[in-house]
Design a protein around this motif. Structure first.
Motif, mmCIF file in Angstrom:
data_model
loop_
_atom_site.group_PDB
_atom_site.id
_atom_site.type_symbol
_atom_site.label_atom_id
_atom_site.label_comp_id
_atom_site.label_asym_id
_atom_site.label_seq_id
_atom_site.Cartn_x
_atom_site.Cartn_y
_atom_site.Cartn_z
ATOM 1 N N UNK A 81 1.057 -1.328 -0.119
ATOM 2 C CA UNK A 81 -0.417 -0.293 -0.575
ATOM 3 C C UNK A 81 1.497 0.818 -0.225
ATOM 4 N N UNK A 82 1.639 1.102 -0.086
ATOM 5 C CA UNK A 82 3.429 2.231 0.160
ATOM 6 C C UNK A 82 4.104 2.123 -0.897
ATOM 7 N N UNK A 101 1.176 -2.047 -6.363
ATOM 8 C CA UNK A 101 0.849 -0.887 -5.928
ATOM 9 C C UNK A 101 -0.752 -1.640 -5.179
ATOM 10 N N UNK A 102 -0.771 -1.463 -4.074
ATOM 11 C CA UNK A 102 -2.799 -1.953 -3.553
ATOM 12 C C UNK A 102 -3.568 -0.617 -3.388
ATOM 13 N N UNK A 103 -5.210 -0.472 -4.433
ATOM 14 C CA UNK A 103 -5.574 -2.279 -4.904
ATOM 15 C C UNK A 103 -4.630 -2.414 -5.479
ATOM 16 N N UNK A 104 -4.723 -3.127 -6.555
ATOM 17 C CA UNK A 104 -4.511 -3.473 -7.992
ATOM 18 C C UNK A 104 -5.639 -4.022 -8.553
ATOM 19 N N UNK A 105 -4.930 -4.228 -10.198
ATOM 20 C CA UNK A 105 -6.074 -5.022 -10.826
ATOM 21 C C UNK A 105 -5.890 -6.145 -11.385
#
Lengths: 224, 481
Positions: A81-82, A101-105
């Motif tokens: 998330x960072x 990186x969250x949120x991811x596809x």
């Protein structure tokens, strides 16, 4: 197909990863924290580790270091998330192969997973192949779509480094460290210049060499 | 006005005032002394003339020894002179009468009997300054008793013993004042020169003193300007000698420390917020995507899921932009490394082309162009400019992206021939959350250009936007090399 270990403390996220990757045909194991995750990663044989960067007990970075230090060789994908450059470089330097990186596809996750699973480290000296590219380290020759490439020594070395870790991100420092001695500090944009000329020589396939902004380069087919 | 100037003025002001006062008093006294000297000299000469009175066969005469005619040593330097006898006013002898001017007869004071050892001025005095021809003159007139003590050897020459007393003489002497005035002028010149030199010296000394006083302050200011957050240890090195500058250094360090604390809080907040918002958003997204992948039979449910996914993507984009702005605000002018801008532009265009092939993007970039900038930031700048241009250009239009070195800066230009921006909105397009057309939903949160401007500014660059409704928009970002 492949055995994937998901180390993620958020239950629902872990479950969704398990379900989604399971639907792709993979066998997915789940560990809820760093300590148990590391134990499972070392105990069993895995084709890929998907690790959350922020874990209770043992952080993702520490887990990665410990795993690599004990000889763990499965490719490792960070979920984080960072997304600051410093965070990402720290993870890659700890031995991770890629990050998302969250949120991811979910599509992108599946594409990265496929690339990492396809990656063929191969013994040194053996011919390397990625997509249309073939490289023979022993003969110092490379081909693209079967046509031999005319590369300088530095360009060949650069391509070799990227192909050896195809699908993974190679940091700028790692590349520069292999291409130049520490004593002969190159000009600040020397790496860019070599990458740029390598891309030109690859012609239409130049986009295979992708820039990971601020971090390094990776040899990877374009997503989607 | 700088402190140095103020301190200099504070030192020079009183010093020069004092100097001028002293010199003015000095001048006054010199001028007075000069006048006195001239009058004393005239009186002495008049007395000398009186000493040459003698009694001849035809009565009183002025007897210059060695015959008639003026004796050089007595009348030297005198322009004119005249000796008259009281009370009848007969002129005994005169020289250059045209220069004498109007001589007023002075009343005879009637010499008192007594002992006279030399010709003595007995009374009456007239001083007349006037200009005759080229000469500034002073005419001095006084009365003398021309008598010495009877019975002594030195009597008035030729005076018969039966004559009761010698007469009173009225003597006028005229001097040219030009040489005196010239000497006075020279002296005044010297005083002015002295005053000027004194003022300059005072100024120089004050400058040095003020400089010495202000230097530690300037050093401190320079050090303080160079301080960047986050801090490493105490940013300023206090002298610890307890003076005012030392106190200021401590105060500044304290203030920097407080800024550092708030900086750290902000950094933690941004980081926590990104984590806390992204984690649930990630679960929502995966939830929907995995469900869609596994298959949703019901059409209404599928539509609902797709809508949720779309909104999550929007929210994610806005969150990314907010975090980017928060980081730029927080990190300020920290530049992390260098980046090949040509590469960034090419790759951004490639990515965008892959997502939406029209309108076409015309590219004009050099092979490599390295700039000292944060790679993530320049990527964000280019991406936002391109997204903006593509969103406002019909598929039949063209977007042009060019990159060039212009003087000591790099110019990134993105221009389109799309709908343009109404004039009343142009001034506001860089404001956060500003929407040119608020009825358009889903397009963007109105942060794109705000981000471009913020990122350009923290890199010491500028953004300029030109737009004409119906003709298109051109945005230029300049970053220092």
């Amino acid at each position: 197909m492949a055995r994937i270990l998901v180390i993620e403390d958020e239950d629902r996220q872990a479950l969704l990863l398990q379900r989604g990757l399971g639907a792709e045909g993979h066998t997915v194991g789940v560990a809820p924290d760093g300590v148990r995750g590391l134990a499972r990663a070392q105990r069993e044989r895995w084709d890929l580790l998907v690790v959350d960067r922020m874990l209770p007990g043992l952080s993702g970075v520490d887990l990665c270091r410990a795993y690599r230090a004990t000889g763990g060789s499965a490719p490792l994908l960070f979920l984080t998330a960072r997304d600051t450059t410093a965070d990402v470089v720290e993870g890659l330097d700890a031995g991770a192969n890629d990050y998302l990186v969250k949120p991811f596809a979910f599509d992108e996750l599946c594409a990265r997973v496929r690339t990492l699973l396809r990656r063929s480290p191969g013994p040194t000296g053996a011919r390397l192949a990625t997509g249309p590219l073939v490289l023979d380290p022993a003969e110092h020759r490379a081909w693209c779509d079967g046509v031999e490439l005319e590369l300088t020594a530095k360009e060949l070395e650069l391509l070799h480094l990227l192909m050896k870790r195809s699908g993974s991100i190679v940091t700028r420092d790692a590349l520069a460290g292999r291409l130049w001695d520490l004593e002969t500090e190159p000009a600040s944009n020397a790496l860019e210049v070599h990458v740029s000329s390598l891309r030109r020589k690859l012609g239409d396939h130049g986009t295979l060499v992708r820039t990971v902004r601020g971090i390094g380069y990776t040899l990877r087919e374009a997503p989607r | 006005m700088t402190l140095r100037t103020r301190v200099t003025a504070a030192i020079v002001g009183p010093l020069v005032t004092l100097l001028v006062l002293v010199l003015l008093l000095q001048t006054r006294s010199v001028l007075a002394q000069r006048t006195q000297d001239v009058d004393d000299d005239l009186q002495t000469r008049a007395a000398a003339l009186a000493g040459h009175i003698a009694h001849g066969e035809d009565g009183w005469i002025v007897d210059f020894e060695g015959g008639p005619g003026p004796a050089p040593e007595v009348t030297r330097d005198l322009l004119a002179w005249q000796v008259r006898v009281h009370p009848d006013g007969r002129v005994l002898e005169e020289h250059a009468p045209e220069l004498l001017g109007k001589i007023v007869g002075l009343p005879d004071p009637t010499g008192e009997p007594g002992t006279w050892t030399r010709p003595v001025r007995v009374g009456g005095l007239q001083v007349v300054d006037r200009t005759v021809g080229d000469h500034a003159t002073r005419a001095w007139t006084g009365l003398f008793l021309a008598r010495v003590e009877r019975g002594e050897e030195e009597m008035v020459r030729g005076l018969p013993p039966d004559l009761a007393s010698p007469p009173t003489l009225q003597i006028t002497v005229v001097r040219d004042l030009a040489p005196v005035r010239a000497r006075t002028r020279a002296l005044l010149g010297q005083i002015v020169l002295l005053g000027t030199l004194g003022t300059l010296a005072a100024f120089a000394i004050a400058q040095v003193l003020a400089g010495r006083l202000v230097r530690p302050l300037n050093d401190l200011a320079r050090d303080a300007e160079a301080v960047r957050l986050p801090l490493d240890a105490a940013p300023l090195a206090p002298s610890n000698n307890g003076d005012e500058v030392d106190r200021l250094a401590h105060t500044l360090n304290h203030a920097f420390q407080r800024a550092q604390d708030s900086y750290a809080r902000q950094a933690r907040f941004t980081s926590d917020a990104s984590h806390e918002l992204r984690t649930p958003l990630s679960v929502i997204r995966s939830e929907v995507e995995v469900a869609l992948r596994l298959g949703v039979a019901d059409l209404t449910t599928r539509e609902a899921f797709e809508s949720v996914l779309h909104q999550v993507e929007r929210m994610q984009a806005t969150l990314d932009q907010l975090l980017c702005l928060a980081r730029a605000d927080r990190d300020g002018a920290r530049t992390a490394g260098s980046v090949d801008l040509a590469d960034v532009v090419r790759e951004t265009v490639d990515t965008v082309r892959a997502l939406s092939p029209s309108p076409p993007v015309a590219l004009d970039v050099p092979d490599t162009l390295t700039v000292p900038a944060d790679p993530a930031a320049v990527g964000m700048i280019v991406r936002n400019l391109l997204d903006n241009a593509l969103r406002h250009t019909p598929s039949t239009g063209t977007v042009r992206v060019s990159l060039a070195v212009d003087g000591d800066s790099v110019r990134i230009r993105v221009e389109d021939d799309g709908e343009g921006i109404p004039a009343e909105h142009v001034a506001h397009v860089f404001e956060r959350f500003h929407q040119v057309d608020p009825s358009r939903t889903g397009a963007s949160a109105g942060l794109g250009l705000a981000i471009v401007e913020t990122l350009a500014k923290v890199h010491g660059g500028t953004v300029h936007l030109d737009s004409e409704p119906g003709r298109g928009t051109r945005v230029e970002v300049r970053l220092p090399l």
